[in-house]
Scaffold this active site. Structure first.
Site, mmCIF file in Angstrom:
data_model
loop_
_atom_site.group_PDB
_atom_site.id
_atom_site.type_symbol
_atom_site.label_atom_id
_atom_site.label_comp_id
_atom_site.label_asym_id
_atom_site.label_seq_id
_atom_site.Cartn_x
_atom_site.Cartn_y
_atom_site.Cartn_z
ATOM 1 N N HIS A 1 0.874 -1.183 0.000
ATOM 2 C CA HIS A 1 0.000 0.000 0.000
ATOM 3 C C HIS A 1 0.909 1.230 0.000
ATOM 4 C CE1 HIS A 1 -2.802 2.928 1.825
ATOM 5 N NE2 HIS A 1 -3.775 2.127 1.443
ATOM 6 N N ASP B 1 2.917 -4.698 8.017
ATOM 7 C CA ASP B 1 1.695 -3.913 7.914
ATOM 8 C C ASP B 1 0.532 -4.902 8.032
ATOM 9 O OD1 ASP B 1 -0.595 -2.778 6.917
ATOM 10 O OD2 ASP B 1 0.337 -1.907 5.139
ATOM 11 N N CYS C 1 -4.608 2.353 -3.772
ATOM 12 C CA CYS C 1 -3.379 2.879 -3.155
ATOM 13 C C CYS C 1 -2.225 1.892 -3.338
ATOM 14 C CB CYS C 1 -3.559 3.182 -1.664
ATOM 15 S SG CYS C 1 -4.883 4.324 -1.333
HETATM 16 N N1 PMP Z 1 -1.865 -0.927 4.539
HETATM 17 C C1 PMP Z 1 -2.801 -1.692 3.968
HETATM 18 C C2 PMP Z 1 -2.427 -3.076 3.534
HETATM 19 C C3 PMP Z 1 -4.080 -1.198 3.789
HETATM 20 O O1 PMP Z 1 -5.008 -1.960 3.215
HETATM 21 C C4 PMP Z 1 -4.377 0.121 4.221
HETATM 22 C C5 PMP Z 1 -5.758 0.714 4.040
HETATM 23 N N2 PMP Z 1 -6.282 0.600 2.765
HETATM 24 C C6 PMP Z 1 -3.379 0.870 4.822
HETATM 25 C C7 PMP Z 1 -2.139 0.309 4.973
HETATM 26 C C8 PMP Z 1 -3.604 2.258 5.315
HETATM 27 O O2 PMP Z 1 -4.450 2.244 6.414
HETATM 28 P P1 PMP Z 1 -4.987 3.617 7.026
HETATM 29 O O3 PMP Z 1 -5.549 4.395 5.881
HETATM 30 O O4 PMP Z 1 -6.031 3.169 7.993
HETATM 31 O O5 PMP Z 1 -3.846 4.292 7.677
#
Ligand code: PMP
Length: 405
Positions: A121, A198, A364
């Site tokens: 991400h 993550d 993303c």
């Molecule tokens: N890492 C992963 C694998 C995610 O799916 C996401 C959210 N789409 C994030 C990080 C970011 O999370 P947040 O927007 O809650 O900070």
């Protein structure tokens, strides 16, 4: 006894169809999961009986608020098998990773290497690029395999004696692929590097023994695990947290401040400058407790069956290509696909008119999309309250999209 999905679903006010939102086939849980009544009640109870700032005043409301906030930390710590002192409340996964990139990254310099992957991400890519631009580190990435997993065979040549951190997703948000953590940890240990995972897409499926994974840092978000938004967690091994400088300065994170200099509080407070997200932390703890109390073995089988139903249904469909593993092993209930010749946004828009919520786009994860030479995917991400009707509604919607072409 079979997993009682109707009983789980009934606990989510937005999903029952008798409120302001009509019966919805909500398959966008990877972006944000819905929130059960128990979590809403815990937050409302706090706001109406113990709302005050924490770690400051001595009146009874303030003491109740501090107890509730620190109690929330203990619940969340239990959920990940950790000590409370290792749990730093952040605003989400993104802020947890940025915290590490600043505080752990502060001692990295030119030539030190951080290894990520093509499946990350953006929140596990951009903070490392910023660190590269600040400190001159070298940023490397593991490529992805054709079935949407990290190519861990490349660890051998990409991990070197200069690798300081391997920062990878525990489960990929586009393909659902689960990372073989033991293999990554073995490679990291051989090089004397730390591992950050993550866990944003992993933690919504139940409690974990995070210290047993052998990693240095673990991050996740409340809003993807049936909690509120604005809250997340950085878990860190004690020796790492203790050795790191603060990321942000302000109230709460200090031991003593003079106009000349400041000494810092011990972790986790060292990393929680300012008034923390008190009610969200209480909500997150309630979500962790709620999730822990579910039939998680039943939920896992239920979600594997739904994932198989979805993959089966997609497999026969003209113009549809799966983006990710073809099976249900070592994958979360996240299924991405493209539907030629449509843009994923258009597919998602048409599905919305059928009462099906999915996400269409790059999720993303643009580097992964670029590596596949696609603009994006349609992604269905399932949670334990989804049922066969939700999957069938998605497949029916897609058949109607096909018929329109
Ligand atoms: N890492 C992963 C694998 C995610 O799916 C996401 C959210 N789409 C994030 C990080 C970011 O999370 P947040 O927007 O809650 O900070």
């Amino acid at each position: 006894m079979a997993f009682d999905v109707a009983a789980v679903r009934a606990q989510f006010p937005i999903l029952t169809g008798d409120g302001p939102v009509p019966r919805l086939h909500y398959l966008d849980n990877g972006a944000t999961a819905q929130i059960p009544r128990a979590v809403l009640d815990a937050m409302a109870a706090h706001e109406t009986t113990a709302r005050a700032n924490v770690h400051r005043s001595v009146h009874r409301l303030a003491e109740a608020a501090t107890r509730a906030y620190e109690g929330a930390r203990e619940s969340v710590a239990r959920f990940v098998g950790a000590q409370a002192s290792q749990v730093v409340f952040t605003s989400g996964t993104t802020s947890a990773i940025n915290l590490v990139a600043h505080a752990f990254g502060a001692r990295l310099g030119p030539g030190d290497e951080v290894l990520i992957s093509t499946l990350e991400h953006h929140s596990n890519i951009v903070p490392w690029q910023l660190l590269r631009d600040r400190n001159g580190i070298v940023l490397k990435a593991l490529p992805a395999t054709t079935d949407g997993r990290m190519d861990l065979d490349r660890l051998d040549d990409l991990v070197t004696e200069r690798t300081r951190l391997i920062a990878l997703t525990h489960a990929a948000n586009v393909t659902g692929a689960v990372t073989d953590v033991a293999r990554v940890v073995t490679a990291a240990r051989a090089a004397g590097a730390e591992v950050l995972l993550d866990g944003a897409q992993m933690v919504p499926h139940g409690p974990l023994d995070v210290p047993a994974l052998g990693v240095g840092f673990y991050c996740f978000s409340g809003h993807k695990m049936f909690g509120p938004n604005g809250i997340g967690v950085l878990w860190g091994r004690s020796d790492l947290l203790e050795s790191m400088p603060p990321f942000m300065g302000g109230g709460e994170m200090i031991a003593h401040v003079s106009l000349e200099q400041t000494s810092y509080a011990a972790p986790p407070m060292r990393f929680e400058a300012g008034t923390p997200p008190i009610t969200p932390a209480i909500g997150l703890a309630a979500a962790a407790d709620w999730l822990s109390a579910q039939d998680l073995a039943g939920a896992e089988t239920h979600l594997k069956n739904l994932t198989a139903q979805l993959i089966d249904g997609l497999s026969g469909m003209q113009g549809v290509s799966l983006v990710g593993p073809a099976g249900t092993q070592a994958r979360m209930p996240v299924v991405s696909f493209t539907m030629d010749p449509l843009h994923p946004h258009d597919v998602a828009q048409i599905l919305d008119s059928h009462g099906v919520a999915v996400r269409g786009g790059h999720h993303c994860a643009q580097p992964y999309m670029d590596s596949r030479d696609i603009a994006g995917t349609v992604r269905a991400s399932l949670a334990l309250y989804n049922d066969a009707d939700d999957v069938e509604a998605l497949l029916r919607g897609l058949r109607e999209v096909r018929a329109l072409l």
